[in-house]
Design a protein around this motif. Structure first.
Motif, PDB file in Angstrom:
ATOM      1  N   LYS A 183      -8.001  -0.611 -11.011  1.00  0.00           N
ATOM      2  CA  LYS A 183      -8.338  -0.722  -9.598  1.00  0.00           C
ATOM      3  C   LYS A 183      -7.166  -1.315  -8.820  1.00  0.00           C
ATOM      4  O   LYS A 183      -6.554  -2.297  -9.257  1.00  0.00           O
ATOM      5  CB  LYS A 183      -9.579  -1.601  -9.411  1.00  0.00           C
TER       6      LYS A 183
ATOM      7  N   ARG B  53       0.814  -1.217   0.000  1.00  0.00           N
ATOM      8  CA  ARG B  53       0.000   0.000   0.000  1.00  0.00           C
ATOM      9  C   ARG B  53       0.847   1.268   0.000  1.00  0.00           C
ATOM     10  O   ARG B  53       0.442   2.274  -0.580  1.00  0.00           O
ATOM     11  CB  ARG B  53      -0.970  -0.035   1.183  1.00  0.00           C
TER      12      ARG B  53
ATOM     13  N   SER C  25      -6.450  -3.404  -6.491  1.00  0.00           N
ATOM     14  CA  SER C  25      -6.765  -4.592  -5.696  1.00  0.00           C
ATOM     15  C   SER C  25      -5.496  -5.139  -5.066  1.00  0.00           C
ATOM     16  O   SER C  25      -4.381  -4.769  -5.454  1.00  0.00           O
ATOM     17  CB  SER C  25      -7.387  -5.664  -6.594  1.00  0.00           C
ATOM     18  N   ASP C  26      -5.649  -6.034  -4.107  1.00  0.00           N
ATOM     19  CA  ASP C  26      -4.478  -6.659  -3.482  1.00  0.00           C
ATOM     20  C   ASP C  26      -3.624  -7.371  -4.524  1.00  0.00           C
ATOM     21  O   ASP C  26      -2.397  -7.293  -4.500  1.00  0.00           O
ATOM     22  CB  ASP C  26      -4.919  -7.654  -2.402  1.00  0.00           C
TER      23      ASP C  26
ATOM     24  N   LYS D 105      -8.340   3.793  -7.850  1.00  0.00           N
ATOM     25  CA  LYS D 105      -7.679   3.494  -9.125  1.00  0.00           C
ATOM     26  C   LYS D 105      -6.336   4.201  -9.211  1.00  0.00           C
ATOM     27  O   LYS D 105      -6.142   5.261  -8.626  1.00  0.00           O
ATOM     28  CB  LYS D 105      -8.567   3.911 -10.297  1.00  0.00           C
TER      29      LYS D 105
ATOM     30  N   GLN E 226     -12.249   1.896   0.749  1.00  0.00           N
ATOM     31  CA  GLN E 226     -11.394   0.725   0.658  1.00  0.00           C
ATOM     32  C   GLN E 226     -10.385   0.907  -0.466  1.00  0.00           C
ATOM     33  O   GLN E 226     -10.701   1.450  -1.525  1.00  0.00           O
ATOM     34  CB  GLN E 226     -12.235  -0.526   0.401  1.00  0.00           C
TER      35      GLN E 226
ATOM     36  N   ASN F   3      -9.094  -1.175  -2.458  1.00  0.00           N
ATOM     37  CA  ASN F   3      -9.342  -1.900  -3.713  1.00  0.00           C
ATOM     38  C   ASN F   3     -10.414  -1.246  -4.580  1.00  0.00           C
ATOM     39  O   ASN F   3     -10.688  -1.718  -5.686  1.00  0.00           O
ATOM     40  CB  ASN F   3      -9.704  -3.363  -3.433  1.00  0.00           C
ATOM     41  N   ARG F   4     -11.015  -0.160  -4.110  1.00  0.00           N
ATOM     42  CA  ARG F   4     -11.977   0.577  -4.918  1.00  0.00           C
ATOM     43  C   ARG F   4     -11.355   1.816  -5.557  1.00  0.00           C
ATOM     44  O   ARG F   4     -12.005   2.495  -6.351  1.00  0.00           O
ATOM     45  CB  ARG F   4     -13.177   0.972  -4.069  1.00  0.00           C
TER      46      ARG F   4
ATOM     47  N   TYR G 134      -3.336  -6.734  -7.683  1.00  0.00           N
ATOM     48  CA  TYR G 134      -2.651  -5.765  -8.539  1.00  0.00           C
ATOM     49  C   TYR G 134      -1.483  -5.115  -7.798  1.00  0.00           C
ATOM     50  O   TYR G 134      -0.381  -4.971  -8.352  1.00  0.00           O
ATOM     51  CB  TYR G 134      -3.638  -4.699  -9.002  1.00  0.00           C
TER      52      TYR G 134
END
Length: 228
Positions: free
Chosen positions: A123, A90, A125-126, A117, A112, A114-115, A128
């Motif tokens: 997005k 992160r 996401s974990d 971009k 969150q 993961n929402r 990605y």
């Protein structure tokens, strides 16, 4: 556990206690360097607050990991290793967006990750974020996958409950306890060394972000030196 990252420092004949001490020393170094940067910082923003939280989390998890290994509680220690990688993912994500402050404000406001971009519209996401961090640190993916088994109830919890086996009688002995079955210290070396690398990576990313934000002259000097 899996293939370990390359060690920056030869460990030689270091035992478990010395390996844990290495993590303790890294915690002190991150605290000292972070304080040195932030002690002179002004006009703090949402990105700074987000990094504050990440640094606090990193240090707390490092202390917790050491305590758990000393208590011979490998399942919980492995789960914390996974969380340490999550922090690095992160923080690395801040380099994937055009406006880190806006991204951090959104997270601090409760959105969150993961929402959100990245600058390319993907997005975060974990999966990605793991892929992006693994681009420069290939060991991240296999360690992440194996330690995720300890975050969720899986067959790994069954495996680590086996105390010993008898091949002749084809008998397995299990230990139902909060402590690991009796194992040599060497059993923990790989997990401890990998946790050190994950903590160092997370710390390096956080310090780099803070330095770029509050001491840009240092970054500029380093870039000029690299051009020579």
């Amino acid at each position: 556990m899996t293939e370990s990252p390359e060690q920056a420092t030869p460990l030689g004949g270091m035992g478990l206690a010395d390996r844990l001490k290495r993590i303790d020393q890294l915690e002190s170094e991150l605290t000292r360097k972070g304080a040195a940067i932030l002690g002179k910082a002004v006009d703090l923003t949402h990105a700074d607050f987000f990094i504050f939280g990440a640094l606090r989390r990193t240090l707390a998890q490092a202390r917790g990991f050491r305590d758990l290994i000393e208590a011979r509680n490998f399942p919980c220690a492995a789960a914390i290793l996974r969380l340490q990688i999550d922090t690095a993912m992160r923080i690395n994500a801040l380099s994937l967006v055009d406006d880190p402050d806006a991204t951090c404000k959104a997270v601090l406001d409760g959105q969150q990750f993961n929402r959100l971009k990245d600058r390319d519209g993907k997005k975060m996401s974990d999966a990605y974020l793991r892929e992006k961090l693994a681009t420069d640190h290939a060991w991240i993916s296999p360690v992440y996958e194996r330690t995720s088994d300890f975050v969720h109830l899986s067959g790994r919890h069954f495996e680590v409950s086996i105390a010993r086996t008898d091949d002749e009688t084809r008998t397995a002995y299990f230990q139902i306890s909060g402590h690991d079955p009796q194992r040599p210290d060497e059993t923990y070396f790989e997990a401890v060394d990998t946790f050190f690398e994950a903590t160092k990576l997370a710390g390096m990313l956080m310090l780099a972000c803070l330095t770029a934000r509050h001491q840009p002259e240092i970054v500029l000097a380093s870039m000029k030196k690299d051009d020579l």
